[in-house]
Structure formats: C-alpha cells, structure tokens
Design a protein around this motif. Structure first.
Motif, PDB file in Angstrom:
ATOM      1  N   SER A 151       9.640   4.120  -0.038  1.00 17.10           N
ATOM      2  CA  SER A 151       9.070   5.383  -0.497  1.00 17.10           C
ATOM      3  C   SER A 151      10.101   6.283  -1.171  1.00 17.10           C
ATOM      4  CB  SER A 151       8.449   6.133   0.692  1.00 17.10           C
ATOM      5  OG  SER A 151       7.450   5.357   1.311  1.00 17.10           O
ATOM      6  N   ALA A 152      11.333   5.837  -1.221  1.00 17.21           N
ATOM      7  CA  ALA A 152      12.394   6.681  -1.784  1.00 17.21           C
ATOM      8  C   ALA A 152      12.228   6.802  -3.298  1.00 17.21           C
ATOM      9  CB  ALA A 152      13.758   6.094  -1.456  1.00 17.21           C
ATOM     10  N   PRO A 153      12.497   7.990  -3.863  1.00 16.83           N
ATOM     11  CA  PRO A 153      12.443   8.137  -5.323  1.00 16.83           C
ATOM     12  C   PRO A 153      13.608   7.399  -5.979  1.00 16.83           C
ATOM     13  CG  PRO A 153      13.248  10.157  -4.304  1.00 16.83           C
ATOM     14  CD  PRO A 153      12.837   9.249  -3.182  1.00 16.83           C
ATOM     15  N   LEU A 154      13.361   6.873  -7.167  1.00 11.65           N
ATOM     16  CA  LEU A 154      14.395   6.178  -7.922  1.00 11.65           C
ATOM     17  C   LEU A 154      14.987   7.113  -8.965  1.00 11.65           C
ATOM     18  CD1 LEU A 154      12.867   2.643  -8.690  1.00 11.65           C
ATOM     19  CD2 LEU A 154      14.543   3.241  -6.952  1.00 11.65           C
ATOM     20  N   SER A 155      16.305   7.049  -9.100  1.00 13.08           N
ATOM     21  CA  SER A 155      16.947   7.784 -10.184  1.00 13.08           C
ATOM     22  C   SER A 155      16.606   7.123 -11.515  1.00 13.08           C
ATOM     23  CB  SER A 155      18.462   7.800  -9.976  1.00 13.08           C
ATOM     24  OG  SER A 155      18.983   6.481 -10.092  1.00 13.08           O
ATOM     25  N   GLU A 156      16.876   7.807 -12.596  1.00 15.35           N
ATOM     26  CA  GLU A 156      16.589   7.233 -13.907  1.00 15.35           C
ATOM     27  C   GLU A 156      17.405   5.967 -14.146  1.00 15.35           C
ATOM     28  OE1 GLU A 156      14.215   7.986 -16.102  1.00 15.35           O
ATOM     29  OE2 GLU A 156      13.524   9.346 -14.521  1.00 15.35           O
ATOM     30  N   SER A 157      18.653   5.959 -13.675  1.00 16.15           N
ATOM     31  CA  SER A 157      19.485   4.757 -13.860  1.00 16.15           C
ATOM     32  C   SER A 157      18.942   3.597 -13.037  1.00 16.15           C
ATOM     33  CB  SER A 157      20.939   5.053 -13.476  1.00 16.15           C
ATOM     34  OG  SER A 157      21.036   5.411 -12.105  1.00 16.15           O
ATOM     35  N   ASP A 158      18.442   3.884 -11.817  1.00 19.49           N
ATOM     36  CA  ASP A 158      17.859   2.830 -10.995  1.00 19.49           C
ATOM     37  C   ASP A 158      16.567   2.297 -11.627  1.00 19.49           C
ATOM     38  OD1 ASP A 158      19.848   2.868  -9.121  1.00 19.49           O
ATOM     39  OD2 ASP A 158      18.776   4.149  -7.707  1.00 19.49           O
ATOM     40  N   LYS A 159      15.785   3.186 -12.222  1.00 19.39           N
ATOM     41  CA  LYS A 159      14.563   2.749 -12.895  1.00 19.39           C
ATOM     42  C   LYS A 159      14.895   1.804 -14.049  1.00 19.39           C
ATOM     43  CE  LYS A 159      11.416   6.621 -11.995  1.00 19.39           C
ATOM     44  NZ  LYS A 159      10.615   7.688 -12.630  1.00 19.39           N
ATOM     45  N   LEU A 175       0.818  -1.210   0.000  1.00 22.98           N
ATOM     46  CA  LEU A 175       0.000   0.000   0.000  1.00 22.98           C
ATOM     47  C   LEU A 175       0.854   1.262   0.000  1.00 22.98           C
ATOM     48  CD1 LEU A 175      -2.856  -0.919   2.512  1.00 22.98           C
ATOM     49  CD2 LEU A 175      -3.020  -0.687   0.036  1.00 22.98           C
ATOM     50  N   GLU A 176       2.026   1.180   0.627  1.00 25.16           N
ATOM     51  CA  GLU A 176       2.902   2.345   0.678  1.00 25.16           C
ATOM     52  C   GLU A 176       3.530   2.654  -0.674  1.00 25.16           C
ATOM     53  OE1 GLU A 176       3.496   4.503   3.010  1.00 25.16           O
ATOM     54  OE2 GLU A 176       2.550   3.567   4.747  1.00 25.16           O
ATOM     55  N   THR A 177       3.612   1.675  -1.553  1.00 21.78           N
ATOM     56  CA  THR A 177       4.264   1.893  -2.848  1.00 21.78           C
ATOM     57  C   THR A 177       3.275   2.187  -3.968  1.00 21.78           C
ATOM     58  OG1 THR A 177       4.234  -0.481  -3.338  1.00 21.78           O
ATOM     59  CG2 THR A 177       6.186   0.385  -2.228  1.00 21.78           C
TER      60      THR A 177
END
Length: 377
Positions: free
Chosen positions: A151-159, A18-20
C-alpha cells in the motif's frame, strides 16, 4: 460441475491483489474474467489443456517408430499454437473489459498488477531477507507488514523503474498471458503505473471480514515461516563470524587459499551487495583453483543486471563447472528471454539437454526440456 452436466467457474483473487486495486480497477478485473466466460474462452482453454495433456502423455510414453517421428514434430507445435490462442483470449477479454469499464480502468488494473504490485513484492522480499538475517524470529504481524508495503506510495523514480521492468518483459511462446507492452498496445493506451488508491477494493468491499482475514494470515505466515526464518538467522550469524575472521587474517597478511578467498567474496556479496564483491571475484578469475567459480559469479552478476558481458563469462565458466550447469543455463535462458531473443533461448535449452548434469534418473526433467526447446526453437 453442475448436476446438469455443465460447469461452474470460480474466480479466486488474493487479498494482496485487492489491496493494490481501486474499486474501479477491480471492476475492470471482474469484467475481464466475465469476458472470458462470454467468449467461451474457458471451454476452449479446457479443451486445449486436455488435448495437450493427452499428447503430452503419448509423447512421454513413446510408441511405434512412426509415432516417435511424428510426436516430437507435432506436440510442440500444438502446444505453441495453444498458448497463442490463450494469449489472444487475454487480449480479447481486455478489450471487452475496456468496453464495459473504460480503457483507462483496464489499463490501470494491468499497470497495478504487472508493474506496481510486482515491484513492491520484490521490495518486500528484499526487506524480508534482510530482516531474517538480522533477528531470530519473524514478526508477529508479518502479513500485515506485507500489505503495508503493497500500500506504500511509489516515488516517481520508483514508478519509472517499475514501468521499465514491466515493459522489458516479452511474451514467450509458452506464456499463456501476453506481456504488458502487448496488452497496452492492443488497448491503445500508453503504459503507466497508477498511483496508490486512497481506498482499496479490499477496504471498500470486504468490510469487517478484511481484518479477520489479515489476522488469520498473520498467524499462518508466522507458523509456516518460523523454522526457515531461524535457520536463515543461524546461518547468517555463522557467515558474519567467518567473514570477520577471514578479513582479520587478510589484514595480518596471512595467506588464504583460493577456495577460502572465494568464500569471503561470497560473504561480501551477501552482506554488502554485488558491486562490493566484484573486485574480489575479478582478482580471482585467473586463479587456477577458484577461477572458474569466480568467473561464474561475475557472469551471474552481469546476466542478472542485464549486461551482455555475462554471456561470454558464463560460457567460459560452465565447461569447467558441470555441477553448476543447470543454474548457469537457466541464467542464460532468462537473459535471452528478457531480450526477446527466442532463437538463442531455444539454443540454450537444447544445450541443457546435452549437458552432462541432466541425469538419466530424472527423465521427466529431460522430457520437459525437450518439449520447451522444441516450442521455442
């Protein structure tokens, strides 16, 4: 079951999921599950599970000569077709959810669960293991830290990395759910990793109970993990001390036997990573005593990294290490599975059946391997 003889279905969704998810993505998940109910999938699944359980019991107990010939042919095929039906149900439920909530919401829900969530869970697991080696007690709010990671944002490379990993998985004949790439193709959507929602479904829907749930889980995680955490810290501290002593001996030019050098290489891999330890394993692979284990370590590293060189390394090491056959064959199986080579994966499972370290005192292990090998092969 209800008083009238029907059934009541319950949907359980964990707080981390639910958190994601955003509220719209959560609606798509609910629509997917309701799609199963609308299509009667639950009744069909229960029926096939019961039928498989009956045949599994008969298969395990044996029987007359005719049955012993028929069951090994029929049961694996029944199971494979049952799983195929369940994968079909998942694709149909995806389509029904897309009709209600939109294809984009359903695709984002899948990308969040099978791509983003898995990537962040692995990130947290790695950080957790490192933290357990560094401090003697788990944090007071470990579950809170877990949710913060999710909940941390992902960088484009991580995505891109998360998407490659998710799309690299293929559906096995024994998987009840299709792989992400198949589900996206069925939806007619390009696979992607959605951005983190500004307001999660948990924040939007749970209200004050969200904080109480998190507090409860913080206390439960700390209670359950404390003993294992302390053991990990104690073992790590001992390993660090021994590594230092061994490196000091090498610096002084003292002779170390193969087993000790192999142990040092293992410490280097543990603390500095596979690439740092690789030269040590390479130097040891021709050693008369430690060579097989060094070759096994190199093969393990290659297979875990998706490198085909691990195949010949592992096949070279396993005949000399029967006690590690189960681990090695599991690595080979996962590699072939990730490559989508089911024929090779089935051959590995049949090899595991023949291997001398599958003890006769564990017949349930052998039966499981037999059935899965037949299903895949």
């Amino acid at each position: 079951s209800s008083d009238l003889g029907g059934t009541v279905s319950y949907l359980l969704i964990g707080l981390p999921r639910l958190e994601t998810l955003s509220r719209e993505q959560f609606r798509a998940v609910l629509a997917h599950e309701l799609g199963h109910l609308r299509g009667g999938d639950s009744r069909c699944t229960r029926a096939t599970v019961r039928l498989n359980a009956i045949w599994e019991g008969l298969y395990g107990r044996g029987g007359g000569r005719a049955f012993r010939k028929f069951a090994p042919w029929y049961f694996p095929r029944l199971a494979v077709h049952s799983y195929a039906v369940r994968r079909h149900h998942e694709r149909v439920a995806d389509r029904l959810a897309a009709e209600v909530c939109g294809k984009e919401a359903m695709a984002d829900a899948l990308g969040a669960a099978l791509g983003r969530l898995r990537f962040l869970e692995e990130t947290f697991q790695t950080a957790l293991e490192q933290h357990a080696r560094a401090v003697p007690h788990p944090p007071e709010k470990l579950f809170t830290a877990y949710l913060v990671t999710l909940s941390a944002p992902l960088s484009e490379s991580d995505k891109k990395q998360a998407l490659r990993a998710a799309l690299g998985e293929a559906s096995a004949p024994t998987d009840p759910h299709p792989a992400l790439v198949e589900r996206m193709e069925a939806l007619g959507c390009a696979a992607r990793i959605p951005t983190r929602p500004n307001v999660s479904a948990a924040q939007a829907l749970l209200g004050p109970s969200r904080s109480r749930l998190i507090e409860t889980m913080d206390a439960l995680w700390r209670k359950q993990l404390t003993a294992e955490w302390r053991q990990t810290f104690t073992e790590t501290r001992a390993a660090r001390r021994e590594r230092t002593l061994l490196e000091e001996k090498l610096a002084r030019g003292e002779w170390l036997d193969g087993a000790t050098l192999l142990r040092l290489a293992g410490y280097i891999e543990l603390f500095d990573g596979p690439e740092a330890a690789r030269p040590y394993f390479e130097r040891l692979r021709m050693h008369p005593e430690a060579g097989a284990r060094a070759m096994f370590a190199l093969g393990r590293q290659d297979l875990e990294a998706g490198r085909a060189d691990g195949l010949w390394r592992m096949e070279n090491a396993l005949p000399r290490l029967p006690e590690q056959a189960e681990e090695g064959l599991q690595l080979l199986y996962r590699f072939h599975r990730n490559q989508g080579d089911w024929r090779a994966a089935g051959a590995v499972l049949r090899q595991q059946l023949r291997w001398q370290n599958v003890p006769q005192s564990r017949p349930e292990t052998q039966e499981k391997l037999e059935k899965e090998a037949c299903m895949i092969g």
